[in-house]
Structures are given as C-alpha cells and as structure tokens.
Design a protein around this motif. Sequence first.
Motif, mmCIF file in Angstrom:
data_model
loop_
_atom_site.group_PDB
_atom_site.id
_atom_site.type_symbol
_atom_site.label_atom_id
_atom_site.label_comp_id
_atom_site.label_asym_id
_atom_site.label_seq_id
_atom_site.Cartn_x
_atom_site.Cartn_y
_atom_site.Cartn_z
ATOM 1 N N ASP A 216 50.325 32.337 30.833
ATOM 2 C CA ASP A 216 49.051 32.178 30.129
ATOM 3 C C ASP A 216 47.879 32.266 31.096
ATOM 4 N N HIS A 217 46.720 32.622 30.544
ATOM 5 C CA HIS A 217 45.519 32.778 31.362
ATOM 6 C C HIS A 217 45.078 31.439 31.958
ATOM 7 N N ASP A 218 45.110 31.343 33.280
ATOM 8 C CA ASP A 218 44.510 30.233 34.026
ATOM 9 C C ASP A 218 45.054 28.849 33.667
ATOM 10 N N ALA B 38 51.503 31.958 35.600
ATOM 11 C CA ALA B 38 50.168 32.005 34.993
ATOM 12 C C ALA B 38 49.519 33.317 35.406
ATOM 13 N N GLU B 39 48.484 33.722 34.658
ATOM 14 C CA GLU B 39 47.715 34.935 34.969
ATOM 15 C C GLU B 39 46.289 34.500 35.294
ATOM 16 N N PHE B 40 45.936 34.635 36.556
ATOM 17 C CA PHE B 40 44.649 34.123 37.011
ATOM 18 C C PHE B 40 43.563 35.201 36.985
ATOM 19 N N LEU C 150 39.941 41.452 38.238
ATOM 20 C CA LEU C 150 41.365 41.782 38.154
ATOM 21 C C LEU C 150 42.143 40.531 37.787
ATOM 22 N N HIS C 151 43.387 40.746 37.387
ATOM 23 C CA HIS C 151 44.257 39.634 37.003
ATOM 24 C C HIS C 151 45.404 39.525 37.987
ATOM 25 N N LEU C 152 45.681 38.312 38.412
ATOM 26 C CA LEU C 152 46.743 38.060 39.375
ATOM 27 C C LEU C 152 47.791 37.170 38.709
ATOM 28 N N ALA D 209 48.516 42.061 38.261
ATOM 29 C CA ALA D 209 48.777 42.496 36.884
ATOM 30 C C ALA D 209 48.023 43.797 36.605
ATOM 31 N N HIS D 210 48.682 44.715 35.917
ATOM 32 C CA HIS D 210 48.052 45.955 35.400
ATOM 33 C C HIS D 210 46.821 46.407 36.198
ATOM 34 N N PRO D 211 46.990 46.746 37.499
ATOM 35 C CA PRO D 211 45.810 47.029 38.332
ATOM 36 C C PRO D 211 44.950 48.194 37.834
HETATM 37 FE FE FE Z 1 45.608 40.669 32.056
#
Ligand code: FE
Length: 291
Positions: A36-38, A63-65, A79-81, A194-196
């Motif tokens: 989940d996000h953050d 988690a997706e930061f 971006l998402h990490l 994630a999905h760069p």
């Molecule tokens: Fe994302």
Amino acid sequence: MIDLHCHSAASDGTDQPSELVHNAVAAGLTTMAITDHDTTGGWDEAADAVRRLTVDFTLIRGAEFSCAYRGPDGELVSLHLLGYLFDPADAGLKGERVRLLNDRLGRGEAIVNNLIAAGYPIRWRRVREIADGGAVGRPHIGQALVEAGVVSDVQNAFAELLSSDSPYYVPKADSEVLTMIELIRAAGGVAVIAHPWARRRERILTEQAIRELVGAGLAGIEVDHIDHTPEDRARLRALAAELKVFTTGSSDYHGTRKTVKLAAETTDRQCLQEILSQAHGVEPVYSASAG
Ligand code: FE
Ligand code: AMP
Ligand code: ZN
Ligand code: FE
C-alpha cells in the motif's frame, strides 16, 4: 505464481487486506506482496488471513513509497519505490511514513478545497469516509466526484480534474529518493523501483538516474508492469543486466479502482529468492501449509 505489487483498502485499493489475500489465492498466486501507498496499515489483517489459509501461500509485507528524484538540471521527477520486508518499528523509516501519511491528508484536503472553490459539489468529510482510515489519495477524491455526479468514473475524474496538470492539483511532499533507499535498507528492507517508465507521468527517470539509484542501494527494477511497452521492458531488462540488479513483474492491482487483475504480471522464483536473501527487517508470513 508470484505478484509483488498489490494494493488494499489500507491505501487506494478496494479489497480489504484479508479479501486481497483470498483473491490472490483464487487468482492462483502462491506469493503476494501487499504494497500500500506509504503505509503498513494492511499488514496485520493480511498476515492473519494468510496464517489461516489451508493452501501454500507466502505473504511479503511491503509498501510503495512516494518519492522524488532531483536531476542534474534541478528538475524534480516523482517516482514510486517499493520497499519489501522492512522492520515496521524502525524509527527512521516510520518517521518518514508518518510524515507522508500526514502530508496526504493535508494535500488531499487542499485539492478538495480547490475543487469546492471552483464549484464542484464534494466534501472532504466524504473523501475521508471513502478512504476509511487508509492512506488518502486522489482515487478517493475521484470516487467522491463520481458519487457527486461530476464525472462518470474515476478514470474521467483523473483525466478532467485530478491529473498533475490540472489547475486543482496539489503535489505531495514526496521523500527524497536517495534518502528513502537508505531508510529502507537501514530498516532491513529491500528497495525496488516501481514502474519507472510508466507513461502517464510527464517526467520519467533517465537510464543515468536509475544507475545512480542502483549505486545508492536500489536492489531491483519492476520491469513487467501494465504501463510499460514491450520496448520499455526490453531496455529496462538490458539496463538491469548491465547493473546486475534483479527484475520483477507485478500487477499493481487496485481492486475495482483499476481494471488490471491480480497475477496479470508475475515475478520469477529466483528473483523472490534474491529479495528473501537480502532482506532482514521482517520475515515473510507463511500459511500453515506453506513448504
Ligand atoms: Fe505506483
Ligand atoms: P496519489 O497517490 O494521491 O497521487 O494518487 C495516485 C494514485 O492514483 C496511483 O496509485 C495511481 O494508481 C492512481 N492513478 C493515477 N492516474 C490514474 C488514472 N488516470 N486513473 C485511475 N487511477 C489513477
Ligand atoms: Zn495507488
Ligand atoms: Fe502501486
């Protein structure tokens, strides 16, 4: 089958964490990461559901930061990490999660206030109800706009009112990505971008920027993702080979808020082993019958 990027209602997915686990089993997955996000808000419910399963199943807690990279020209790229198997009690990373979650509240309310000022009939209280204690994001505002009859669906809410070039948009105060990689690693976790090259973002990372992130401790690249073209995937795979980092594939499932299905993209077993061997923050959760 292994899917390492899935959202629950702890952020902007629509499945409760336990439903996510059951849907993952039904989709034929044997390993799933909750990302989940953050937030780690869905971890405990998902873990309890996994422990009760009577089939082989492994849960990777993650988690997706939300992060930002400052390029050599000073321009910011968001971006998402993905962080996997980090210790949720680690003070450094926990502090940053709290900061990001609080920022999501203030920023969500600011977007809603902008929409209200422009005459759109939505209420912040309703957005909070929709998010139901989870990390607030634009998809929740989108659902409130659908309920209010402003747009026909969440996709249109993004297209017309919520995109980053909309006059009502307010950015998040994302984490500096190099700091976030360090925090994830210091908490015993493994960092994967994630999905760069997801195309809906206006600015995306250059190959050179990805090299820099790997130099800072990035362990892998999410290559197989619905938002990557075959050409993106081929180039990212070559880059990962050059940099000697692993590649993952994941659905980025959000329940009914997106059309993508669980297990739409998957990760191979060898990559999962790499994550397991590098991580030491928290153990995977195994079902009673997992081998
Ligand atoms: Fe994302
Ligand atoms: P936020 O984290 O509040 O900035 O919202 C971003 C989230 O909205 C991400 O999880 C995306 O999956 C989702 N999102 C971004 N663009 C769209 C879109 N066009 N339609 C539906 N969901 C989207
Ligand atoms: Zn999301
Ligand atoms: Fe995601």
